[in-house]
Scaffold this motif. Sequence first.
Motif, PDB file in Angstrom:
ATOM      1  N   ALA A  74       0.823  -1.212   0.000  1.00  0.00           N
ATOM      2  CA  ALA A  74       0.000   0.000   0.000  1.00  0.00           C
ATOM      3  C   ALA A  74       0.856   1.261   0.000  1.00  0.00           C
ATOM      4  N   ASP A  75       2.034   1.181   0.646  1.00  0.00           N
ATOM      5  CA  ASP A  75       2.927   2.334   0.703  1.00  0.00           C
ATOM      6  C   ASP A  75       3.988   2.295  -0.393  1.00  0.00           C
ATOM      7  N   ALA A  76       3.862   1.333  -1.302  1.00  0.00           N
ATOM      8  CA  ALA A  76       4.792   1.208  -2.439  1.00  0.00           C
ATOM      9  C   ALA A  76       6.245   1.128  -1.979  1.00  0.00           C
ATOM     10  N   ILE A  77       6.482   0.431  -0.865  1.00  0.00           N
ATOM     11  CA  ILE A  77       7.846   0.242  -0.374  1.00  0.00           C
ATOM     12  C   ILE A  77       8.465  -0.961  -1.069  1.00  0.00           C
ATOM     13  N   GLN A  78       9.562  -0.743  -1.753  1.00  0.00           N
ATOM     14  CA  GLN A  78      10.291  -1.818  -2.417  1.00  0.00           C
ATOM     15  C   GLN A  78      11.275  -2.427  -1.419  1.00  0.00           C
ATOM     16  N   ALA A  79      10.860  -3.512  -0.786  1.00  0.00           N
ATOM     17  CA  ALA A  79      11.649  -4.092   0.297  1.00  0.00           C
ATOM     18  C   ALA A  79      13.053  -4.473  -0.161  1.00  0.00           C
ATOM     19  N   GLU A  80      13.170  -4.984  -1.379  1.00  0.00           N
ATOM     20  CA  GLU A  80      14.473  -5.420  -1.873  1.00  0.00           C
ATOM     21  C   GLU A  80      15.440  -4.252  -2.023  1.00  0.00           C
ATOM     22  N   GLU A  81      14.917  -3.062  -2.251  1.00  0.00           N
ATOM     23  CA  GLU A  81      15.764  -1.867  -2.364  1.00  0.00           C
ATOM     24  C   GLU A  81      16.004  -1.214  -1.007  1.00  0.00           C
ATOM     25  N   MET A  82      15.075  -1.380  -0.100  1.00  0.00           N
ATOM     26  CA  MET A  82      15.163  -0.725   1.206  1.00  0.00           C
ATOM     27  C   MET A  82      16.165  -1.409   2.137  1.00  0.00           C
ATOM     28  N   TRP A  83      16.146  -2.765   2.164  1.00  0.00           N
ATOM     29  CA  TRP A  83      16.914  -3.494   3.170  1.00  0.00           C
ATOM     30  C   TRP A  83      17.886  -4.486   2.553  1.00  0.00           C
ATOM     31  N   PHE A  84      18.908  -4.837   3.326  1.00  0.00           N
ATOM     32  CA  PHE A  84      19.865  -5.857   2.903  1.00  0.00           C
ATOM     33  C   PHE A  84      19.146  -7.203   2.751  1.00  0.00           C
TER      34      PHE A  84
END
Length: 442
Positions: free
Chosen positions: A129-139
């Motif tokens: 919903a917040d369009a957070i790209q987990a693969e780009e955000m975290w190791f």
Amino acid sequence: MNGSAQQSRRDFLRLGALAGAGSLLAACAAVAPGAAGDEGAPDAAATTISWWNPDVLDWQPAYIDMAAAFTDQNPDIQVEVQDVPEGGFAEKILAMIAGDTGPDVWVFYYATDFARRGFTEDITPMLEADAIQAEEMWFPICLERATYEGRMYSTPRDGVWGMVGYNASLFEEMGVPLPVEGWTIDDYLAACIALTDEEMGTWGTLISGPGTLLWDQAFCWNMGFEIVSENGRQVQGLLDTPTSIEAIQWVLDLEVEHGVAPSGAQSEALGPFAFGSGKVGMFQASGWNLVDLKEVPFEWDMVSVPIREGGESFAWGDSVQYYMWTGSQEKEASWELMKYISGVEGSQIAAEVGAWTPPTPQTWLNLGWDQDPVLSKFWQQAQLPTKVPNYLRTEFHWDCVHPQFAGIWTRYIENNERPLETLVQEAAAEAQSCLDKSYAAS
């Protein structure tokens, strides 16, 4: 590198150390809107969420500062930061959830398959919903620790990698060549032997015992050792393979045959931070204990875990996580907090306080830690292949697997039982039986 180098603290994942440290504490702090500098009373209309952690006093400023910065940006949300003694922390959480009074958000390090219990919120829809790209955000390792069957059930608090820390001053004093990248386990053993001197009271290494192949170090991956499958269901066929048995024998021999590692009592005699005594050549260095190194009066450095001759070098990485209770009445506010404390800005606050190394690559870049003389070594480790730590693959590790695995050391060293192959096979069979029964009953 001098011991005055900066940063984090503590071997969070060793339960004994945690219990001892955590039992000293039981503090609760409400961080209200404007709490960072406003003496006014909290807004009675503010949403209040509870955020629990089981950590030592040294790390509480990180939690308090993150909560204060969050409430400055979200004045309609009040955060109650509560430090709960580590001893029995997991049981306290479960008991409160059973009583429908669980905390909204808490810190812990569950095995990945613990999500099937159903009380940690699936945050995948919130990320989407917040369009957070987990693969780009975290190791990657931080994501792996949060993921079960393709869904995320937590957000990472930190990203931590383990290396071999060594006392460069002691190496030089005793004429032992300093470790270099690409060194082998034979090089490591030779250094341990050369550094051990009964008259001087020195030891080659603190890296010994069952934990050598379980946490803080990549000896397991570099030596081809496995204890349980990635899905947490299989021990037989992994722990009892010739390769795993060979790795166990190598670790046992550090203490039994070569006498280069102190016993538990001998290590305790060196003080609460044994490496800091200056009498030990090598130990487990990670982003959880660098603050201890800040105080040592000698030169020290870090190097990757040694490999087998011609073998592949892995990293050992891990990540403590933030969880949201499925029964929380304030999920929207809780999610806002989790996004912040796991994000670039929030994790930078904890990093600057000196608590732990952040889970977000961008924070490292913002701080220049990818170029830092100390921390850049962890950054380099983050680029290597790694796996979910083998003691965090099944929720029944401490009930079924660890007692049998640690029992190998008791039987071999204290009871003088032989041969090792039989001990390992029996341990694997007992652990497998326990796992099978536990999963069938849950």
